[in-house]
Design a protein around this motif. Structure first.
Motif, PDB file in Angstrom:
ATOM      1  N   SER A   9      54.315  25.489  46.475  1.00  0.00           N
ATOM      2  CA  SER A   9      54.412  26.862  46.965  1.00  0.00           C
ATOM      3  C   SER A   9      54.957  26.874  48.387  1.00  0.00           C
ATOM      4  O   SER A   9      55.429  25.874  48.893  1.00  0.00           O
ATOM      5  N   SER A  10      54.885  28.038  49.045  1.00  0.00           N
ATOM      6  CA  SER A  10      55.480  28.167  50.376  1.00  0.00           C
ATOM      7  C   SER A  10      54.564  27.713  51.484  1.00  0.00           C
ATOM      8  O   SER A  10      54.946  27.754  52.649  1.00  0.00           O
ATOM      9  N   HIS A  11      53.353  27.317  51.171  1.00  0.00           N
ATOM     10  CA  HIS A  11      52.448  26.897  52.235  1.00  0.00           C
ATOM     11  C   HIS A  11      52.269  25.385  52.235  1.00  0.00           C
ATOM     12  O   HIS A  11      52.391  24.728  51.206  1.00  0.00           O
ATOM     13  N   PRO A  12      51.961  24.811  53.402  1.00  0.00           N
ATOM     14  CA  PRO A  12      51.801  23.365  53.512  1.00  0.00           C
ATOM     15  C   PRO A  12      50.469  22.896  52.929  1.00  0.00           C
ATOM     16  O   PRO A  12      49.576  23.695  52.660  1.00  0.00           O
ATOM     17  N   VAL A  13      50.363  21.598  52.762  1.00  0.00           N
ATOM     18  CA  VAL A  13      49.093  21.019  52.319  1.00  0.00           C
ATOM     19  C   VAL A  13      48.084  21.030  53.458  1.00  0.00           C
ATOM     20  O   VAL A  13      46.896  21.265  53.255  1.00  0.00           O
ATOM     21  N   SER A  14      48.557  20.806  54.678  1.00  0.00           N
ATOM     22  CA  SER A  14      47.637  20.711  55.810  1.00  0.00           C
ATOM     23  C   SER A  14      48.364  21.028  57.108  1.00  0.00           C
ATOM     24  O   SER A  14      49.588  21.143  57.159  1.00  0.00           O
ATOM     25  N   PHE A  15      47.558  21.186  58.173  1.00  0.00           N
ATOM     26  CA  PHE A  15      48.066  21.368  59.531  1.00  0.00           C
ATOM     27  C   PHE A  15      47.559  20.215  60.391  1.00  0.00           C
ATOM     28  O   PHE A  15      46.648  19.481  59.994  1.00  0.00           O
ATOM     29  N   ILE A  16      48.146  20.101  61.568  1.00  0.00           N
ATOM     30  CA  ILE A  16      47.710  19.105  62.552  1.00  0.00           C
ATOM     31  C   ILE A  16      47.109  19.828  63.756  1.00  0.00           C
ATOM     32  O   ILE A  16      47.767  20.668  64.384  1.00  0.00           O
ATOM     33  N   LEU A  17      45.862  19.544  64.060  1.00  0.00           N
ATOM     34  CA  LEU A  17      45.186  20.064  65.243  1.00  0.00           C
ATOM     35  C   LEU A  17      45.250  19.010  66.336  1.00  0.00           C
ATOM     36  O   LEU A  17      44.798  17.881  66.132  1.00  0.00           O
ATOM     37  N   SER A 160      39.281  40.150  56.731  1.00  0.00           N
ATOM     38  CA  SER A 160      39.904  39.757  55.459  1.00  0.00           C
ATOM     39  C   SER A 160      41.386  40.122  55.348  1.00  0.00           C
ATOM     40  O   SER A 160      42.183  39.298  54.876  1.00  0.00           O
ATOM     41  N   PRO A 161      41.823  41.325  55.776  1.00  0.00           N
ATOM     42  CA  PRO A 161      43.246  41.662  55.612  1.00  0.00           C
ATOM     43  C   PRO A 161      44.203  40.710  56.309  1.00  0.00           C
ATOM     44  O   PRO A 161      45.203  40.302  55.719  1.00  0.00           O
ATOM     45  N   PHE A 162      43.922  40.329  57.581  1.00  0.00           N
ATOM     46  CA  PHE A 162      44.927  39.460  58.201  1.00  0.00           C
ATOM     47  C   PHE A 162      44.805  38.017  57.730  1.00  0.00           C
ATOM     48  O   PHE A 162      45.776  37.275  57.766  1.00  0.00           O
ATOM     49  N   CYS A 163      43.658  37.603  57.196  1.00  0.00           N
ATOM     50  CA  CYS A 163      43.601  36.296  56.539  1.00  0.00           C
ATOM     51  C   CYS A 163      44.448  36.315  55.269  1.00  0.00           C
ATOM     52  O   CYS A 163      45.168  35.352  54.966  1.00  0.00           O
ATOM     53  N   PHE A 164      44.386  37.433  54.535  1.00  0.00           N
ATOM     54  CA  PHE A 164      45.200  37.577  53.328  1.00  0.00           C
ATOM     55  C   PHE A 164      46.681  37.608  53.685  1.00  0.00           C
ATOM     56  O   PHE A 164      47.501  36.967  53.014  1.00  0.00           O
ATOM     57  N   MET A 165      47.036  38.337  54.753  1.00  0.00           N
ATOM     58  CA  MET A 165      48.447  38.423  55.154  1.00  0.00           C
ATOM     59  C   MET A 165      49.003  37.065  55.548  1.00  0.00           C
ATOM     60  O   MET A 165      50.126  36.702  55.180  1.00  0.00           O
ATOM     61  N   SER A 167      47.974  34.158  54.525  1.00  0.00           N
ATOM     62  CA  SER A 167      48.063  33.296  53.342  1.00  0.00           C
ATOM     63  C   SER A 167      49.306  33.586  52.506  1.00  0.00           C
ATOM     64  O   SER A 167      49.726  32.745  51.707  1.00  0.00           O
ATOM     65  N   ARG A 168      49.922  34.764  52.682  1.00  0.00           N
ATOM     66  CA  ARG A 168      51.101  35.142  51.909  1.00  0.00           C
ATOM     67  C   ARG A 168      52.404  34.834  52.648  1.00  0.00           C
ATOM     68  O   ARG A 168      53.480  35.098  52.112  1.00  0.00           O
ATOM     69  N   MET A 169      52.322  34.293  53.853  1.00  0.00           N
ATOM     70  CA  MET A 169      53.518  34.076  54.668  1.00  0.00           C
ATOM     71  C   MET A 169      54.033  32.644  54.541  1.00  0.00           C
ATOM     72  O   MET A 169      53.245  31.710  54.384  1.00  0.00           O
ATOM     73  N   LYS A 189      52.164  31.734  65.047  1.00  0.00           N
ATOM     74  CA  LYS A 189      53.273  31.097  65.757  1.00  0.00           C
ATOM     75  C   LYS A 189      53.994  30.062  64.902  1.00  0.00           C
ATOM     76  O   LYS A 189      55.097  29.632  65.243  1.00  0.00           O
ATOM     77  N   LEU A 190      53.375  29.648  63.789  1.00  0.00           N
ATOM     78  CA  LEU A 190      53.981  28.653  62.906  1.00  0.00           C
ATOM     79  C   LEU A 190      54.675  29.289  61.699  1.00  0.00           C
ATOM     80  O   LEU A 190      55.239  28.575  60.867  1.00  0.00           O
ATOM     81  N   VAL A 191      54.642  30.614  61.625  1.00  0.00           N
ATOM     82  CA  VAL A 191      55.197  31.315  60.466  1.00  0.00           C
ATOM     83  C   VAL A 191      56.693  31.538  60.631  1.00  0.00           C
ATOM     84  O   VAL A 191      57.160  31.929  61.704  1.00  0.00           O
ATOM     85  N   CYS A 192      57.456  31.286  59.562  1.00  0.00           N
ATOM     86  CA  CYS A 192      58.904  31.532  59.551  1.00  0.00           C
ATOM     87  C   CYS A 192      59.188  32.877  58.883  1.00  0.00           C
ATOM     88  O   CYS A 192      59.841  32.944  57.826  1.00  0.00           O
ATOM     89  N   ALA A 193      58.687  33.946  59.445  1.00  0.00           N
ATOM     90  CA  ALA A 193      58.898  35.293  58.917  1.00  0.00           C
ATOM     91  C   ALA A 193      58.488  36.284  59.998  1.00  0.00           C
ATOM     92  O   ALA A 193      57.947  35.897  61.046  1.00  0.00           O
ATOM     93  N   ASP A 194      58.752  37.537  59.745  1.00  0.00           N
ATOM     94  CA  ASP A 194      58.385  38.586  60.689  1.00  0.00           C
ATOM     95  C   ASP A 194      56.869  38.765  60.674  1.00  0.00           C
ATOM     96  O   ASP A 194      56.280  39.068  59.637  1.00  0.00           O
ATOM     97  N   THR A 195      56.245  38.562  61.813  1.00  0.00           N
ATOM     98  CA  THR A 195      54.787  38.638  61.899  1.00  0.00           C
ATOM     99  C   THR A 195      54.316  39.895  62.628  1.00  0.00           C
ATOM    100  O   THR A 195      53.168  39.979  63.036  1.00  0.00           O
ATOM    101  N   THR A 196      55.199  40.872  62.776  1.00  0.00           N
ATOM    102  CA  THR A 196      54.857  42.076  63.549  1.00  0.00           C
ATOM    103  C   THR A 196      53.638  42.795  62.979  1.00  0.00           C
ATOM    104  O   THR A 196      52.724  43.180  63.714  1.00  0.00           O
ATOM    105  N   VAL A 197      53.623  42.969  61.646  1.00  0.00           N
ATOM    106  CA  VAL A 197      52.508  43.696  61.020  1.00  0.00           C
ATOM    107  C   VAL A 197      51.196  42.933  61.202  1.00  0.00           C
ATOM    108  O   VAL A 197      50.169  43.513  61.561  1.00  0.00           O
ATOM    109  N   SER A 198      51.231  41.615  60.966  1.00  0.00           N
ATOM    110  CA  SER A 198      50.011  40.817  61.088  1.00  0.00           C
ATOM    111  C   SER A 198      49.528  40.772  62.533  1.00  0.00           C
ATOM    112  O   SER A 198      48.326  40.887  62.799  1.00  0.00           O
TER     113      SER A 198
END
Length: 311
Positions: A9-17, A160-165, A167-169, A189-198
């Motif tokens: 899918s469009s999301h990664p398996v993991s992130f690096i902290l 919940s809404p911005f967690c859902f948003m 997860s869809r990016m 900051k890691l999203v490759c899309a318009d994040t204005t609404v979120s």
């Protein structure tokens, strides 16, 4: 170099902290004071909960709200600190995608819950000081329970809404988060899309929840101040102020670092990353650690029970 993989899918398996960037060489030693603070947070809040549970005389609105605050502090600190310690001590920088979203949800939701509990405690002090004869009839255990439920539901519904948003990016290939836990604005900051609404919803949720609670707290204390200044004796005024002192300290300990962390994420582009990261970590560990200290020292019933247990 640390790498993360992608699933179908469009999301990664993991992130690096990264933990605390710029202080990598000191991570091992920085972890010790953070561990001590987290251990004291757990011990102190569990002690407060235990004392309130076993002492029937403490089953009053003030102490029931304090129990809610202790539970919230345990969840809030435990949502971030174990992973942070794993990063600092064991270099466990990777966090699974869904675990990151769950961490975002718990941190944001229980920050809202803590703010709501502090607001409810301010209302309790207002009723106790301004309408002392009606306190027990107004704030019954049923009302206290309903207030706690409303605060919890509000936190879940607002977050919940911005967690859902999120997860869809779709995310870019830069999956490095330059701090020790997952946070909503850092993920955007890691999203490759318009994040204005979120981003807009995140700001709306933060300011509507925090702003509403701060306004209610401020109005409550203005009314309390007016009532206290009308008391005939200085001793009575001092006693009334004393019942509010602990709550005011807890409010300041929570809102000052919370506002600093949130505003630097949104607008503080010139704030050094090390400063922001340290405040972001302290925001989730210092208030939960200080709350049982403040109420343990400032509340005679709890202080006496702790001293009896130590003797």
């Amino acid at each position: 170099m640390m790498l993360t993989s992608w699933n179908s899918s469009s999301h990664p398996v993991s992130f690096i902290l990264l933990g605390i960037p710029g202080l990598e060489n000191s991570h091992f030693w920085i972890a010790f004071p953070f561990f001590a603070m987290y251990a004291f947070t757990v011990l102190g809040n569990i002690t407060v909960l235990h004392i309130i549970r076993i002492d029937q005389t403490l089953h009053e609105p003030m102490y029931l709200f304090l129990a809610m605050l202790a539970i919230t502090d345990l969840v809030l600190s435990s949502s971030s600190q174990p992973k942070m310690l794993a990063i600092l001590w064991f270099c466990a920088h990777e966090i699974e995608y869904h675990a990151c979203l769950v961490q975002v949800f718990f941190i944001q939701a229980f920050s809202s819950v803590e703010s709501g509990v502090l607001m409810a405690m301010a209302l309790d002090r207002y009723v106790a000081i301004c309408f002392p004869l009606r306190h027990s009839s107004v704030l019954t255990p049923s009302v206290v329970g309903k207030l706690g439920s409303i605060v919890m539901i509000r936190g879940v519904l607002w977050v919940s809404p911005f967690c859902f948003m999120v997860s869809r990016m779709p995310f870019c290939h830069n999956l490095v988060i330059p701090q020790s836990y997952c946070e909503h604005m850092a993920l955007l900051k890691l999203v490759c899309a318009d994040t204005t609404v979120s981003r807009g919803y995140g700001l709306f949720a933060a300011f509507s929840v925090g702003g509403f609670d701060i306004i209610v707290i401020s109005i409550s204390y203005v009314m309390i101040l007016r009532a206290v200044l009308q008391l005939p004796s200085g001793e009575a005024r001092l006693k009334a102020f004393g019942t509010c002192a602990s709550h005011i300290c807890v409010i300041l300990a929570f809102y000052i670092p919370a506002l600093f962390t949130f505003l630097t994420h949104c607008f503080g582009h010139h704030v050094p990353q090390e400063v922001h990261n340290m405040f972001a970590n302290l925001y989730l560990i210092v208030p939960p650690m200080f709350n049982p200290i403040i109420y343990g020292v400032g509340t005679k019933q709890i202080r006496d029970k702790v001293l009896q247990g130590c003797c």
